[in-house]
Structure formats: C-alpha cells, structure tokens
Enzyme design. Sequence first.
Site, PDB file in Angstrom:
ATOM      1  N   GLU A  39       0.764  -1.129  -0.001  1.00 31.61           N
ATOM      2  CA  GLU A  39      -0.068  -0.318   0.004  1.00 31.61           C
ATOM      3  C   GLU A  39       0.973   1.259  -0.072  1.00 31.61           C
ATOM      4  OE1 GLU A  39      -3.168   0.372   3.007  1.00 31.61           O
ATOM      5  OE2 GLU A  39      -2.234   2.217   3.348  1.00 31.61           O
ATOM      6  N   ASP A  49      -5.091  10.356   9.011  1.00 36.04           N
ATOM      7  CA  ASP A  49      -3.940  10.112   9.599  1.00 36.04           C
ATOM      8  C   ASP A  49      -3.658  10.691  10.915  1.00 36.04           C
ATOM      9  OD1 ASP A  49      -3.129   8.112   7.556  1.00 36.04           O
ATOM     10  OD2 ASP A  49      -3.124   9.704   6.138  1.00 36.04           O
ATOM     11  N   TYR A  63     -10.937  -2.978   3.737  1.00 34.98           N
ATOM     12  CA  TYR A  63     -10.383  -2.493   4.774  1.00 34.98           C
ATOM     13  C   TYR A  63     -11.038  -2.270   6.246  1.00 34.98           C
ATOM     14  CZ  TYR A  63      -6.464   0.544   6.274  1.00 34.98           C
ATOM     15  OH  TYR A  63      -5.209   1.086   7.134  1.00 34.98           O
TER      16      TYR A  63
END
Length: 252
Positions: free
Chosen positions: A28, A39, A151
């Site tokens: 990834e 993030d 995911y």
Amino acid sequence: MTLGDPSPEESFILAQALIDSGSVDVLELGVPFSDPIADGPVIQAAVDRALKAGMNTDLAFELSKRLDKKVPVVYLTYYNIVLQRGVEKFAADCKDSGVGGLIVADLPFEESGRLRDACRANGVDYIHIVTPNTPPARMRMIMENASGFVYLVSSMGVTGARRDLAKGLGASVARAVECSNGTPVAVGFGISGPEHVRDIIGMGADGAIVGSAIVAMVARGAGPGETLGFVKRLKEGTLAGIPVSAGQEKIK
C-alpha cells in the site's frame, strides 16, 4: 508506506525492496495530500516531508510505473487528489502505472459511484473502508460493491501504532467476515508488531495492514536491512496466526 518520504527516489528504493523481500503480499502506497484527516501524527509528518521533498501526483504515478510489481500495489489517498486530476483520468493512470487498487480515505460510499465505475472500467479494485461502528446492513451493502478486499479499521480514531489491539476487535472481524460474502477482509490502524498480526489473522481476518510502524522507522532513519527485518517478522506473525487446517487456503 508514504510515497516521497523521505525523498521520492528513496521511497521508490524502499518500495521495491519491500516488494522484493517476499514478505509483503500487497504493497500500500500513500499518495501525499496536504490534509490527511484520517492519519495520525506519524503519517502526517511523513506526508509533510514528502511534499517538501517535491512529491506530487504525477511523480507518484511515474514512480509506481517503474516498480517491478511482483505483488499487487494499492494506492491510499484522499478524494481531492483524485478530483483535481479528474476521476476518470486518475483511474486510467492507475491502470497505466500498474496500480491495481485504490483506497480513498475520505470518500463516503454513497458518493463513490463515479469513481467505482471508473475503477471498474480500468480493471482497478476500489477498496472500501468499514469501521467497528458500521451497521451490518450498511456493511453488507458496501461488501456487495467491493472488489479486491475490504479495509476494516481496527478502532475509531486516526492511524498510528498502538501498544494493544482494540477491545472488541474480534467481534468486529467476525461481523465483517460474516457480511463479506467472500470478499477478503484486511484489518488496519494501530497494528505495530508481529503479535498483533498473529492475533488478527487468528481472529479470522485475511490480512493485516501495517503503516505507521514502518513510516516511523523511515522517520528515524532506519536502514533497509532493519526495515526488511521488521517486515519479515510481520510475515512470520501472519503465518503463525493461520489455523493449521486453513493454512494452505490462506497463504497467498
């Protein structure tokens, strides 16, 4: 890992080394965006370093095209990056550069139809994100439109290595697998070591995604040998978590 961190060429060398290591099943690559809201501080800092080093979307595709892709390569980015380039062009550029999958961290499922269509037209997997709070009915709807893998976020919050896995993760994995209709489920966010990977695979997930722990090694200047040694231990954790009876089916 983040493309462009600490420099575009150094990130290319590390990406190729990870592919060549034989310990990575899917690589990834984060395409830097100036406001990576999903993030945590480690990857935010990596993105900042990458952008200051001259990283941009054109260069990301150029580097990706150069990779000798012995494993699937997936991009993770944010929708503004896609939109600015053009939805259809971004998907076509993924195909042309050999990027086989795309994760857009801030694009809700309901608004992803155009991009999913563009990815499908170019043979690129559009990979959805689900969370522990995603209701089963919604998860099934997402899974029905999934390709590649799904995911599963291990816990609420932003990315970043954590000491312990989230409480209740086993139930989240079980729910995702039940709703998946065969689509592989990979767990990310907060995974920092081989014991985490072992436990996640043991819960029934098909994969574990490790990002911040590797990005942190890049940030402190760890050499390729140290980084690849860490990744090798992660792979050992993967194999240790596979039930013996299912081992041959889960090893890719």
